[in-house]
Design an enzyme around this catalytic site. Structure first.
Site, short mmCIF file in Angstrom:
data_model
loop_
_atom_site.label_atom_id
_atom_site.label_comp_id
_atom_site.label_asym_id
_atom_site.label_seq_id
_atom_site.Cartn_x
_atom_site.Cartn_y
_atom_site.Cartn_z
N THR A 158 0.82 -1.22 0.00
CA THR A 158 0.00 0.00 0.00
C THR A 158 0.84 1.26 0.00
O THR A 158 0.51 2.25 -0.65
CB THR A 158 -0.93 0.01 1.23
OG1 THR A 158 -1.80 -1.12 1.16
CG2 THR A 158 -1.75 1.28 1.29
N SER A 180 0.93 -7.31 -1.03
CA SER A 180 1.53 -8.30 -0.14
C SER A 180 0.68 -9.55 0.04
O SER A 180 1.14 -10.56 0.57
CB SER A 180 1.86 -7.69 1.24
OG SER A 180 0.70 -7.49 1.99
#
Length: 336
Positions: free
Chosen positions: A12, A54
């Site tokens: 992010t 991720s």
């Protein structure tokens, strides 16, 4: 001035909006432009190792990180890994076993909001990470997030959106960072051995989460195809009656399989001796227990143990319960 290597892996912190939601697009060089103050803290070089959400992180990517740090270990005083938050605790645990006794800090950080937004936690997290990675007293693998420094084996993501996304489970934070000041709670003791790198991990592990009424339909296939079965049980640990007979039978038929009892409860760990459902099963089957270890650490440690048979020439139980980066405090010697 200390030299620190920024290893970007996506997440992010490096994302921008796309037609299908946030997607990692910001380069490590661009990340550094958002924190110009870092020039007063340390000298930074950057490398784009991965560019992943991720959720797509796998053990093969951990190996890439370890290899990168190993190749650059003598060139830098510390390392900062920019990472997505969803699997950050798994990566921190894995690197704790794959890079042991590091006198140089290996810091993992990220953000709940992209760094290019006006309101974001990314800038403070990244700047704090460089501060910690360039401090003389820092060492080993840790997560720096929301002003907290958490040992790599003790972190768990407990919030999906808030800035205080991570907690240190049943262990104090190593330090807190406020206004670019590090306040340490746990003294960094010198390592007895030189740094050790491991790049092998056995991914052939199955996590079986118990639910009320679970049936033994897939147990045989699990025991046949996996090297290790980690049981994420209720409470302090046990096998319910609906599984017990079949589970015991398969444990006897596959004595070479590693079976570990963990718990779905975040705090205070397992202890199979408390209730009959755990006591009887441990009496007749060869179980290891997670005790006060986090589930992320149990999974990562097991992958490391089974992937590096040279470290388990001695009793695998002794190696499993040997503390690495504060992962197990009470272990099998805990008092009930």
């Amino acid at each position: 001035m200390k030299k620190v290597l920024l290893i970007a892996t996506g997440g992010t912190i490096a994302s921008k909006k796309s037609d299908n939601g946030l997607k990692p697009q910001i380069t490590p060089e661009e990340l550094l432009e958002y924190i110009p103050q870092v020039k007063n803290i340390c000298e930074v070089n950057a490398i784009q190792l991965l560019n992943l959400d991720s959720s797509n992180m796998e053990p093969s990517h951990w190996k890439m990180m370890v290899h990168c740090i190993r190749e650059n270990y003598d060139k830098y005083d510390g390392f900062v890994i920019a990472h997505g938050t969803d699997t950050m605790a798994y990566t921190a645990a894995a690197l704790s076993y794959m890079i042991q006794n590091s006198t140089k800090p290996i810091v993992i950080t990220g953000a709940q909001k992209p760094i290019d937004l006006e309101i974001t936690d990314a800038k403070s997290n990244l700047l704090d990470s460089f501060l910690y990675a360039s401090d003389e007293k820092s060492q080993g693998v840790s997560i720096v997030f929301d002003g907290k420094v958490i040992a790599g084996t003790r972190a768990k993501k407990v919030r999906s959106k808030s800035y205080n996304a991570f907690s240190s489970i049943d262990f104090p934070c190593l330090a807190v960072i406020q206004d670019l000041n590090i306040m340490r709670y746990i003294p960094m003791l010198p390592f007895e051995k030189p740094v050790e790198f491991y790049e092998n991990m056995d991914e052939n592990i199955f996590l079986m989460k118990l639910i009320p009424g679970i049936k033994p339909l897939v147990l045989e296939a699990i025991f046949e195809h996996y090297d290790c079965i980690i049981v994420e049980s209720f409470g302090v640990g046990g096998i319910p009656q609906s599984l017990a007979k079949d589970f015991y039978k398969l444990c006897q038929e596959h004595p070479e399989k590693l079976v570990i009892m963990a718990t779905q409860v975040a705090h205070e760990g397992s202890d199979m001796t408390v209730y009959e459902v755990g006591h009887d099963m441990k009496k007749y089957c060869r179980f290891l227990e997670s005790y006060d270890m986090t589930l992320e650490s149990v999974i990562a440690k097991t992958m490391w143990l089974l992937g590096n048979t040279d470290v388990t020439k001695e009793n695998i139980e002794d190696v499993f319960y040997k503390s690495v980066n504060y992962d197990v405090i009470f272990g099998k010697n805990r008092k009930c």
